[in-house]
Design an enzyme around this catalytic site. Structure first.
Site, PDB file in Angstrom:
ATOM      1  N   SER A 106       0.814  -1.214   0.000  1.00 26.46           N
ATOM      2  CA  SER A 106       0.000   0.000   0.000  1.00 26.46           C
ATOM      3  C   SER A 106       0.846   1.263   0.000  1.00 26.46           C
ATOM      4  CB  SER A 106      -0.894   0.023   1.246  1.00 26.46           C
ATOM      5  OG  SER A 106      -0.083   0.059   2.413  1.00 26.46           O
ATOM      6  N   GLY A 107       2.140   1.110   0.268  1.00 26.53           N
ATOM      7  CA  GLY A 107       3.011   2.274   0.401  1.00 26.53           C
ATOM      8  C   GLY A 107       2.916   2.937   1.757  1.00 26.53           C
ATOM      9  N   THR A 108       2.387   2.222   2.757  1.00 22.36           N
ATOM     10  CA  THR A 108       2.246   2.796   4.098  1.00 22.36           C
ATOM     11  C   THR A 108       3.574   3.294   4.646  1.00 22.36           C
ATOM     12  OG1 THR A 108       0.335   1.397   4.582  1.00 22.36           O
ATOM     13  CG2 THR A 108       1.529   2.306   6.470  1.00 22.36           C
ATOM     14  N   ASN A 138       0.685  11.396  12.956  1.00 22.96           N
ATOM     15  CA  ASN A 138      -0.636  10.860  12.612  1.00 22.96           C
ATOM     16  C   ASN A 138      -1.750  11.870  12.887  1.00 22.96           C
ATOM     17  OD1 ASN A 138       1.177   8.474  13.696  1.00 22.96           O
ATOM     18  ND2 ASN A 138      -0.225   7.574  12.201  1.00 22.96           N
ATOM     19  N   HIS A 195       7.113  -5.339 -46.521  1.00 29.24           N
ATOM     20  CA  HIS A 195       7.699  -6.664 -46.240  1.00 29.24           C
ATOM     21  C   HIS A 195       9.215  -6.649 -46.408  1.00 29.24           C
ATOM     22  CE1 HIS A 195       3.663  -8.522 -46.265  1.00 29.24           C
ATOM     23  NE2 HIS A 195       3.426  -7.709 -47.289  1.00 29.24           N
ATOM     24  N   SER A 325      33.421   1.824 -33.281  1.00 30.03           N
ATOM     25  CA  SER A 325      34.048   0.516 -33.103  1.00 30.03           C
ATOM     26  C   SER A 325      35.416   0.672 -32.463  1.00 30.03           C
ATOM     27  CB  SER A 325      34.197  -0.193 -34.453  1.00 30.03           C
ATOM     28  OG  SER A 325      34.938  -1.388 -34.316  1.00 30.03           O
ATOM     29  N   SER A 326      35.753  -0.290 -31.614  1.00 26.78           N
ATOM     30  CA  SER A 326      37.073  -0.302 -30.993  1.00 26.78           C
ATOM     31  C   SER A 326      38.097  -0.980 -31.889  1.00 26.78           C
ATOM     32  CB  SER A 326      37.009  -1.036 -29.647  1.00 26.78           C
ATOM     33  OG  SER A 326      36.602  -2.377 -29.846  1.00 26.78           O
ATOM     34  N   LYS A 331      34.430   3.649 -38.405  1.00 28.23           N
ATOM     35  CA  LYS A 331      33.047   3.183 -38.320  1.00 28.23           C
ATOM     36  C   LYS A 331      32.245   4.094 -37.395  1.00 28.23           C
ATOM     37  CE  LYS A 331      30.505  -1.173 -37.900  1.00 28.23           C
ATOM     38  NZ  LYS A 331      29.413  -0.834 -37.003  1.00 28.23           N
ATOM     39  N   ASN A 333      28.226   4.477 -35.816  1.00 26.87           N
ATOM     40  CA  ASN A 333      26.978   3.730 -35.639  1.00 26.87           C
ATOM     41  C   ASN A 333      25.804   4.651 -35.297  1.00 26.87           C
ATOM     42  OD1 ASN A 333      28.390   1.319 -36.011  1.00 26.87           O
ATOM     43  ND2 ASN A 333      28.883   1.163 -33.834  1.00 26.87           N
ATOM     44  N   GLU A 338      19.684   3.775 -31.419  1.00 31.27           N
ATOM     45  CA  GLU A 338      19.793   2.544 -30.626  1.00 31.27           C
ATOM     46  C   GLU A 338      19.406   2.796 -29.176  1.00 31.27           C
ATOM     47  OE1 GLU A 338      23.772   1.207 -31.244  1.00 31.27           O
ATOM     48  OE2 GLU A 338      23.356   0.401 -33.246  1.00 31.27           O
TER      49      GLU A 338
END
Length: 478
Positions: A106-108, A138, A195, A325-326, A331, A333, A338
């Protein structure tokens, strides 16, 4: 491993609750019930998001104001609670909220954490010492409330406000970036694909216009999500009956919070529904999931359209953001796209958790609220930051590779589709097969076989004409 609470070392004070005495760090604003929760739930490093803590402060501050207005709190106590709650809203007391997400359903524990922090800070403000409960957690801070109506209300506030302040502006920026590219690329004709195979031509601007429309619809979905979140449970207290709560309390509190957040909140039409289930949060999560699906499609298309640069589709050039790229020099990307796809995967997974949480609704209470909150709010934040990043670091810098687009169109066998209304489907299909076998273009084979006069052939095989409605009617393929 969980992060250590900042108060774990040093002097302590002894506090008592209905279960007995417990040592609490002397300098902590939280109290005994929070200390018990820290001991009971050493599960993870995940904590209630800042947006929920802020919402808790908003609720407690507005509650104190309304309880004073209704004659239930004296001005000194109300003012002290309001000031302490304001510090919660502003984030200056964030370190005092160490309770794990994986806690009571309940998240009390989180509600009492907020009550204790505000109680002790307010007690200081009226001249008392921490732990003395001069302002009671309270009787004063939680007056007219229950964890069972406060926590779901705080989640709704947090989610709606994050959509309003973070996600919606980010989506608007992404939409604008995509619309700008749709206009910029409107004259660039390229091959369409269905397709993953060659299809009739489209304009690159039409593709980007489709992406922009997806985000435009995503903005509409965010409005629907906020609408679902607009009804709140506050006022139902323990089980929905409103026991120990003034009948005007909820409406008055939510009017204040609506004004402060710029989002619309109203008391639930039926408190038993609002507390025993969270269909509204499941619905909002579903809208976020749909947005994630839209972004996944757009990001993947961007990756494919920019693939290459020489041996892929290569119809667009993406901004170069970092070496890719290592081991392969030069290169680059599609890293921004991504990162968007990974965010989308996370959001889709989060929605599964929220859906499961929505099923954990037994009789008068739903008991997976903290984990539902964490996942929904993470989804909103991730979608907002990734949409912003996608717009600024990828979409805005995309360039069309017009020569590549032109060359691929002429090589496409799908060009024969434009001939079908005049020479028939079977004859057009035969042309396409002969072109494929010979390695020639459809235009070249059609000229060799003189299926139509050159003037008419050029009219029908004009790629631009194929991107607009109108013209001869016939089968358009599939």
């Amino acid at each position: 491993m969980r992060h250590d609470d900042k108060h774990n070392q040093g002097a302590t004070r002894i506090e008592r609750d209905i279960m007995g005495e417990l040592a609490v760090p002397a300098d902590a604003y939280y109290g005994v019930q929070t200390a018990r929760a820290i001991e009971n739930f050493p599960i993870s490093t995940l904590r209630m998001p800042r947006s929920v803590i802020r919402a808790m402060g908003l609720i407690k501050r507005a509650a104190a104001a309304i309880n004073h207005e209704l004659g239930l709190l004296n001005s000194q106590t109300a003012d002290a609670i309001k000031q302490a709650a304001s510090e919660v809203v502003e984030g200056t007391l964030d370190a005092e909220f160490p309770v794990d997400i994986f806690q009571t359903g309940s998240g009390t524990s989180t509600n009492m954490n907020a009550n204790e922090v505000i109680s002790n800070r307010a007690t200081e403000l009226v001249g008392g010492v921490r732990g003395s409960k001069m302002v009671h957690p309270n009787d004063h801070v939680n007056l007219g409330q229950s964890s069972n109506d406060v926590i779901p209300t705080a989640i709704h506030i947090a989610a709606s406000e994050m959509i309003h302040r973070q996600l919606t502006p980010a989506l608007k920026r992404l939409h604008q970036a995509l619309r700008a590219k749709a206009g910029e690329f409107d004259k660039v004709v390229k091959i369409g694909r269905t397709h993953l195979q060659d299809a009739t031509p489209v304009r690159l601007g039409q593709e980007f216009g489709g992406y922009a429309r997806q985000i435009e619809l995503g903005l509409e979905r965010m409005k629907r999500a906020q609408s679902a979140l607009s009804e709140v449970a506050l006022g139902g207290t323990a089980v929905g009956t409103g026991l120990n709560c003034h009948p005007e309390f909820s409406a008055k509190v939510m009017a204040i919070i609506s004004k402060e957040t710029g989002c619309s909140f109203v008391e639930a039409a039926d408190h038993f529904e609002a507390q025993s289930a969270q269909d509204s949060l499941v619905e909002a999560s579903g809208e976020l999931r749909t947005l994630a699906v839209s972004l996944m499609k757009i990001a993947n298309d961007i990756r494919w359209l920019g693939s290459g640069p020489r041996c892929g589709l290569g119809e667009i050039n993406l901004p170069e953001t970092q070496p890719g790229s290592s081991i392969m020099p030069g290169k680059v990307n599609p890293v921004i796209a991504e990162s968007v796809t990974m965010v989308c995967a996370q959001v889709i997974g989060n929605d599964v958790t929220v859906t499961v949480g929505g099923q954990a609704a037994n009789f008068e209470l739903i008991v997976m609220l903290p984990v539902m909150a964490y996942n929904v709010l993470q989804s909103i934040e991730l979608l907002a930051t990734s949409a912003d990043n996608f717009a600024s670091k990828c979409i805005a810098g995309i360039k069309a590779n017009e020569e590549r687009c032109k060359s691929l169109i002429e090589e496409s066998l799908a060009m024969c589709t434009a001939l079908a209304p005049e020479i028939g489907y079977e004859a057009a299909a035969k042309l396409a097969k002969e072109a494929y076998k010979s390695g020639k273009t459809v235009r070249e084979i059609a000229r060799e076989q003189r299926v139509l006069p050159d003037t008419r052939l050029n009219e029908l095989l004009d790629p631009w004409r194929m991107t607009e409605s109108g013209g001869p009617v016939g089968s358009a393929g599939g």
